[in-house]
Design a protein around this motif. Structure first.
Motif, mmCIF file in Angstrom:
data_model
loop_
_atom_site.group_PDB
_atom_site.id
_atom_site.type_symbol
_atom_site.label_atom_id
_atom_site.label_comp_id
_atom_site.label_asym_id
_atom_site.label_seq_id
_atom_site.Cartn_x
_atom_site.Cartn_y
_atom_site.Cartn_z
ATOM 1 N N HIS A 98 0.839 -1.278 0.034
ATOM 2 C CA HIS A 98 -0.058 -0.218 -0.096
ATOM 3 C C HIS A 98 0.788 1.316 0.037
ATOM 4 O O HIS A 98 1.938 1.230 0.539
ATOM 5 C CB HIS A 98 -0.987 -0.052 1.361
ATOM 6 C CG HIS A 98 -1.968 -1.133 1.353
ATOM 7 N ND1 HIS A 98 -1.840 -2.164 1.780
ATOM 8 C CD2 HIS A 98 -3.235 -1.018 0.474
ATOM 9 C CE1 HIS A 98 -2.933 -3.171 1.404
ATOM 10 N NE2 HIS A 98 -3.829 -2.341 0.927
ATOM 11 N N GLU A 99 0.302 2.396 -0.357
ATOM 12 C CA GLU A 99 1.068 3.665 -0.631
ATOM 13 C C GLU A 99 0.551 4.471 0.640
ATOM 14 O O GLU A 99 -0.429 4.235 1.419
ATOM 15 C CB GLU A 99 0.693 4.410 -1.682
ATOM 16 C CG GLU A 99 1.220 3.796 -3.292
ATOM 17 C CD GLU A 99 0.755 4.718 -4.363
ATOM 18 O OE1 GLU A 99 0.109 5.577 -4.226
ATOM 19 O OE2 GLU A 99 1.317 4.339 -5.205
ATOM 20 N N GLY A 100 1.629 5.588 0.992
ATOM 21 C CA GLY A 100 1.373 6.448 2.314
ATOM 22 C C GLY A 100 1.963 6.142 3.174
ATOM 23 O O GLY A 100 2.325 6.907 4.091
ATOM 24 N N HIS A 101 2.753 4.909 3.431
ATOM 25 C CA HIS A 101 3.648 4.578 4.541
ATOM 26 C C HIS A 101 4.822 3.755 4.337
ATOM 27 O O HIS A 101 4.710 3.386 2.892
ATOM 28 C CB HIS A 101 2.776 3.763 5.696
ATOM 29 C CG HIS A 101 2.376 2.606 5.236
ATOM 30 N ND1 HIS A 101 1.083 2.410 4.397
ATOM 31 C CD2 HIS A 101 2.518 1.324 5.684
ATOM 32 C CE1 HIS A 101 0.868 1.292 4.392
ATOM 33 N NE2 HIS A 101 1.895 0.322 5.099
ATOM 34 N N ASN A 102 5.585 3.447 5.032
ATOM 35 C CA ASN A 102 6.923 2.516 4.851
ATOM 36 C C ASN A 102 6.577 1.330 5.575
ATOM 37 O O ASN A 102 5.800 1.176 6.456
ATOM 38 C CB ASN A 102 8.045 3.335 4.639
ATOM 39 C CG ASN A 102 8.368 3.766 6.085
ATOM 40 O OD1 ASN A 102 7.573 3.474 7.099
ATOM 41 N ND2 ASN A 102 9.094 4.771 6.129
ATOM 42 N N ARG A 103 7.758 0.461 5.568
ATOM 43 C CA ARG A 103 7.712 -0.725 6.185
ATOM 44 C C ARG A 103 7.889 -0.573 7.677
ATOM 45 O O ARG A 103 6.905 -1.378 8.161
ATOM 46 C CB ARG A 103 8.928 -1.732 5.610
ATOM 47 C CG ARG A 103 9.346 -2.902 6.130
ATOM 48 C CD ARG A 103 10.546 -3.515 5.672
ATOM 49 N NE ARG A 103 10.477 -4.710 6.485
ATOM 50 C CZ ARG A 103 10.875 -5.911 6.016
ATOM 51 N NH1 ARG A 103 11.361 -6.092 4.581
ATOM 52 N NH2 ARG A 103 11.139 -7.088 6.594
ATOM 53 N N CYS A 104 8.762 0.534 8.181
ATOM 54 C CA CYS A 104 8.682 0.531 9.568
ATOM 55 C C CYS A 104 7.419 0.830 10.227
ATOM 56 O O CYS A 104 7.313 0.813 11.362
ATOM 57 C CB CYS A 104 9.808 1.828 9.875
ATOM 58 S SG CYS A 104 11.422 1.223 9.104
ATOM 59 N N SER A 105 6.250 1.659 9.474
ATOM 60 C CA SER A 105 5.262 1.932 10.139
ATOM 61 C C SER A 105 4.166 1.222 9.681
ATOM 62 O O SER A 105 2.852 1.578 9.934
ATOM 63 C CB SER A 105 5.097 3.619 9.897
ATOM 64 O OG SER A 105 4.650 3.758 8.587
ATOM 65 N N CYS A 106 4.159 0.203 9.159
ATOM 66 C CA CYS A 106 3.127 -0.789 8.379
ATOM 67 C C CYS A 106 2.561 -1.442 9.627
ATOM 68 O O CYS A 106 3.038 -1.972 10.464
ATOM 69 C CB CYS A 106 3.860 -1.590 7.418
ATOM 70 S SG CYS A 106 2.614 -2.795 6.705
ATOM 71 N N ARG A 107 1.058 -1.334 9.673
ATOM 72 C CA ARG A 107 0.079 -1.885 10.671
ATOM 73 C C ARG A 107 -0.644 -3.173 9.878
ATOM 74 O O ARG A 107 -1.510 -3.747 10.598
ATOM 75 C CB ARG A 107 -0.616 -1.096 11.141
ATOM 76 C CG ARG A 107 0.332 -0.039 12.089
ATOM 77 C CD ARG A 107 -0.652 0.638 12.873
ATOM 78 N NE ARG A 107 0.248 1.665 13.815
ATOM 79 C CZ ARG A 107 -0.238 2.564 14.477
ATOM 80 N NH1 ARG A 107 -1.753 2.649 14.864
ATOM 81 N NH2 ARG A 107 0.318 3.072 15.567
ATOM 82 N N ASN A 108 -0.236 -3.098 8.570
ATOM 83 C CA ASN A 108 -1.246 -4.016 7.666
ATOM 84 C C ASN A 108 -0.581 -5.597 7.852
ATOM 85 O O ASN A 108 0.304 -5.815 7.974
ATOM 86 C CB ASN A 108 -1.511 -3.677 6.197
ATOM 87 C CG ASN A 108 -2.103 -2.349 6.295
ATOM 88 O OD1 ASN A 108 -2.694 -1.963 7.214
ATOM 89 N ND2 ASN A 108 -1.914 -1.393 5.239
ATOM 90 N N GLU A 109 -1.494 -6.535 7.310
ATOM 91 C CA GLU A 109 -1.056 -7.848 6.984
ATOM 92 C C GLU A 109 0.074 -7.829 5.935
ATOM 93 O O GLU A 109 -0.350 -7.311 4.887
ATOM 94 C CB GLU A 109 -1.768 -8.923 6.912
ATOM 95 C CG GLU A 109 -2.835 -9.100 8.019
ATOM 96 C CD GLU A 109 -4.043 -10.041 7.932
ATOM 97 O OE1 GLU A 109 -3.782 -10.659 6.741
ATOM 98 O OE2 GLU A 109 -5.060 -9.953 8.458
ATOM 99 N N PRO A 110 1.233 -8.747 5.997
ATOM 100 C CA PRO A 110 1.904 -8.890 4.959
ATOM 101 C C PRO A 110 1.114 -9.218 3.724
ATOM 102 O O PRO A 110 0.310 -10.213 3.867
ATOM 103 C CB PRO A 110 3.007 -9.784 5.325
ATOM 104 C CG PRO A 110 2.744 -10.005 6.812
ATOM 105 C CD PRO A 110 1.403 -9.219 7.213
#
Length: 113
Positions: A98-110
């Motif tokens: 998804h756009e708008g964030h990066n790996r460090c701040s990701c809260r979604n499922e991989p």
């Protein structure tokens, strides 16, 4: 500029015992000042006795359209071209995609492969 000698020139003229009448404009001599008051100056009559032309008395004077704001005007800075164009690139997460964030701040499922 004022048709008068500077203070340094006055000192030189005084030290040489020269008359200063030849070194400044006739406007500053006493005869010119007396001539300005030769012509009589009459005061204005009462306002009720004024003769105002019709074209002037019928003219309507409107107030200004806008009022100038107080203070110093702000600078009109030109923005760089990069700031005016829309941003081509946005952050995209390498984990979920998804756009708008990066790996460090990701809260979604991989994402699944």
């Amino acid at each position: 500029m004022e048709e008068m000698p500077c203070p340094h020139a006055w000192v030189v003229l005084k030290s040489k015992n020269l008359t200063t009448d030849n070194y400044y404009s006739n406007l500053y001599k006493s005869e010119a000042v007396v001539k300005t008051y030769d012509v009589p100056v009459y005061p204005l009559p009462d306002e009720s006795e004024w003769k105002i032309p019709a074209s002037i008395s019928e003219e309507i004077v409107l107030p200004l359209r806008y009022k100038r704001p107080p203070g110093r005007p702000k600078k009109k800075c030109d923005k760089p071209l990069t700031e005016l164009l829309p941003n081509k690139y946005s952050n995209s997460c390498s984990r979920c995609g998804h756009e708008g964030h990066n790996r460090c701040s990701c809260r979604n499922e991989p994402r699944r492969k």
